[in-house]
Design a protein around this motif. Sequence first.
Motif, short mmCIF file in Angstrom:
data_model
loop_
_atom_site.label_atom_id
_atom_site.label_comp_id
_atom_site.label_asym_id
_atom_site.label_seq_id
_atom_site.Cartn_x
_atom_site.Cartn_y
_atom_site.Cartn_z
N ALA A 33 12.93 122.42 -36.82
CA ALA A 33 13.78 123.41 -37.46
C ALA A 33 13.01 124.10 -38.56
N VAL A 34 13.47 125.31 -38.90
CA VAL A 34 12.80 126.13 -39.91
C VAL A 34 13.54 125.97 -41.23
N CYS A 35 12.79 125.69 -42.30
CA CYS A 35 13.39 125.54 -43.63
C CYS A 35 13.91 126.90 -44.09
N PRO A 36 15.17 127.02 -44.49
CA PRO A 36 15.70 128.30 -44.95
C PRO A 36 15.16 128.72 -46.30
N GLY A 37 14.54 127.80 -47.04
CA GLY A 37 14.01 128.15 -48.35
C GLY A 37 12.63 128.77 -48.30
N ARG A 81 13.53 122.90 -51.81
CA ARG A 81 14.40 122.08 -50.96
C ARG A 81 13.63 120.85 -50.50
N ARG A 82 14.18 119.69 -50.72
CA ARG A 82 13.58 118.47 -50.21
C ARG A 82 13.99 118.24 -48.77
N THR A 83 15.27 118.52 -48.47
CA THR A 83 15.79 118.37 -47.11
C THR A 83 16.65 119.59 -46.79
N PHE A 84 16.88 119.81 -45.50
CA PHE A 84 17.74 120.90 -45.05
C PHE A 84 18.34 120.52 -43.70
N VAL A 85 19.47 121.15 -43.37
CA VAL A 85 20.17 120.88 -42.12
C VAL A 85 19.89 122.01 -41.14
N GLU A 86 19.66 121.65 -39.90
CA GLU A 86 19.41 122.65 -38.89
C GLU A 86 20.68 123.45 -38.59
N GLN A 87 20.50 124.72 -38.26
CA GLN A 87 21.60 125.61 -37.90
C GLN A 87 21.38 126.10 -36.47
N VAL A 88 22.49 126.24 -35.72
CA VAL A 88 22.43 126.69 -34.34
C VAL A 88 22.82 128.15 -34.31
N ASP A 89 21.93 129.01 -33.81
CA ASP A 89 22.20 130.45 -33.77
C ASP A 89 23.43 130.73 -32.91
N GLY A 90 24.32 131.56 -33.47
CA GLY A 90 25.52 131.94 -32.74
C GLY A 90 26.62 130.90 -32.75
N LEU A 91 26.38 129.77 -33.43
CA LEU A 91 27.38 128.71 -33.43
C LEU A 91 27.72 128.23 -34.83
N THR A 92 26.71 127.97 -35.65
CA THR A 92 26.96 127.40 -36.97
C THR A 92 26.37 128.28 -38.06
N LYS A 93 26.93 128.12 -39.27
CA LYS A 93 26.40 128.69 -40.50
C LYS A 93 26.58 127.66 -41.59
N ARG A 94 25.87 127.85 -42.69
CA ARG A 94 25.97 126.89 -43.79
C ARG A 94 27.41 126.86 -44.33
N PHE A 95 27.92 125.67 -44.49
CA PHE A 95 29.24 125.39 -45.05
C PHE A 95 30.40 125.94 -44.20
N ALA A 96 30.11 126.49 -43.04
CA ALA A 96 31.18 127.06 -42.21
C ALA A 96 31.91 125.95 -41.47
N ARG A 97 33.23 126.13 -41.33
CA ARG A 97 34.05 125.18 -40.59
C ARG A 97 34.65 125.83 -39.33
N ARG A 98 34.15 127.01 -39.01
CA ARG A 98 34.53 127.70 -37.77
C ARG A 98 33.27 128.17 -37.07
N THR A 99 33.35 128.28 -35.77
CA THR A 99 32.23 128.85 -35.03
C THR A 99 32.15 130.34 -35.29
N ALA A 100 30.99 130.93 -35.01
CA ALA A 100 30.80 132.35 -35.26
C ALA A 100 31.74 133.20 -34.42
N SER A 101 31.99 132.81 -33.16
CA SER A 101 32.89 133.58 -32.30
C SER A 101 34.32 133.55 -32.81
#
Length: 419
Positions: A33-37, A81-101
């Motif tokens: 995964a790519v670090c967003p920072g 950033r020491r750690t980061f969470v991977e994001q799935v394109d078209g599906l997830t965003k940071r802190f989001a609780r709904r899918t992009a669609s």
Amino acid sequence: MAAFSHLSSVTVEEVVVDDGLMIFSARTATRQAVCPGCGTVSGRVHGGYRRRLADIAVSGHRTVVDLLVRRFICPAQECGRRTFVEQVDGLTKRFARRTASLHRTLEKIALALAGRPAARLAAHLSIPTSPNSLLRMVRKLPDEPVGTAPRVLGIDDFAFKKGHVYGTIILDMETGERVDVLPDRTAETLTAWLRAHPGAEIVCRDRASAYAEAVRTACPDATQVADRFHIWKNLCEAVEKCVLAHRACLTEPTETTQPDRPEQTAARNTEDGSTDLPVPAELEGLRAVQRRERHAAVHALFSKGVGISAIAEALGLDRKTVRRYAHAATPDDLPVGTGKHENRVQPYLGFLHQRWNEGCTDAVRLCGETRTLGYRGSERTVRRHLQTLRASGQPAPTVSQELTVRQATRLLTSTGPPR
């Protein structure tokens, strides 16, 4: 399948349907995964956790994506950033609780219906959410830059805080879309906007003189027209003035009543303060002068953006009076009062007098019977009218079926505005 294309980048392990809820258990399939920072690619896994994302409903079932994501360690020493969470394109965003669609779907519903109506439709589509959440989505949307003004421009004022702070809304009358919102309703602000956004050929506005002055200054070649509501309002006020001027024709004289001489009628009208017939020219002249002076004073402050309450306090007038003068383009556009206040029990006097003469003198019972006919006033009003009949000791008189000014105006304009 196309309906689940946004899940193509994850591995679905299990689908469970339980009591109207469909749960997709999935996990990510990437190893890096790519670090967003800092943008550094990392393959060092720190750990993982599960995210529950609400998704678009499937066959009327609420849908939740239970996704296992991984947390990576950023190898760059200079990255904050020491750690980061991977994001799935078209599906997830940071802190989001709904899918992009689902987020895009709710945005379109909120733009079309706003808060509560949009929430009711979303619940019917099995994607429930609150009205406030939908309004927050709308507020977060970026404003589209305004280029040239639309060909047919609509201008009207609205209240940020009624009676205190007003703004101006600008619409595209051909599409019905909002173009821009101005912080006040002064001629200077609108003139600056029109000069910065040329192209308007027709301007549809209300009767405010500030808007008329701004359009004449910035768009002298544009055609100014009144909107549909104010055209209909002007017509209703003109009909009311005409009916008021011929009010004497609404009452049919009885055979036992001798018509009054003109001087008697004028004297009686002066005594009781009514305006059934035209008043003397001297008095009408004084009223016309006062009307013009008040209209000029109100519009001198109103055109500068002064609020209704401030104008009322400065001129010593009632807020309703100031609002009536402010919304009239000219003194002749002011609605003329009838001089009499219509009582809510007036349309039902014939029924009350008939029941009184039949022997029913109980005010509570008569009020209940009158309510079945549509009466919406208080029992006290009925009781106060019956006290006069009870004190007279005589049968109730027959009520003549005469039209009031308001009833005659409503009959003449009851077809409604053109659609």
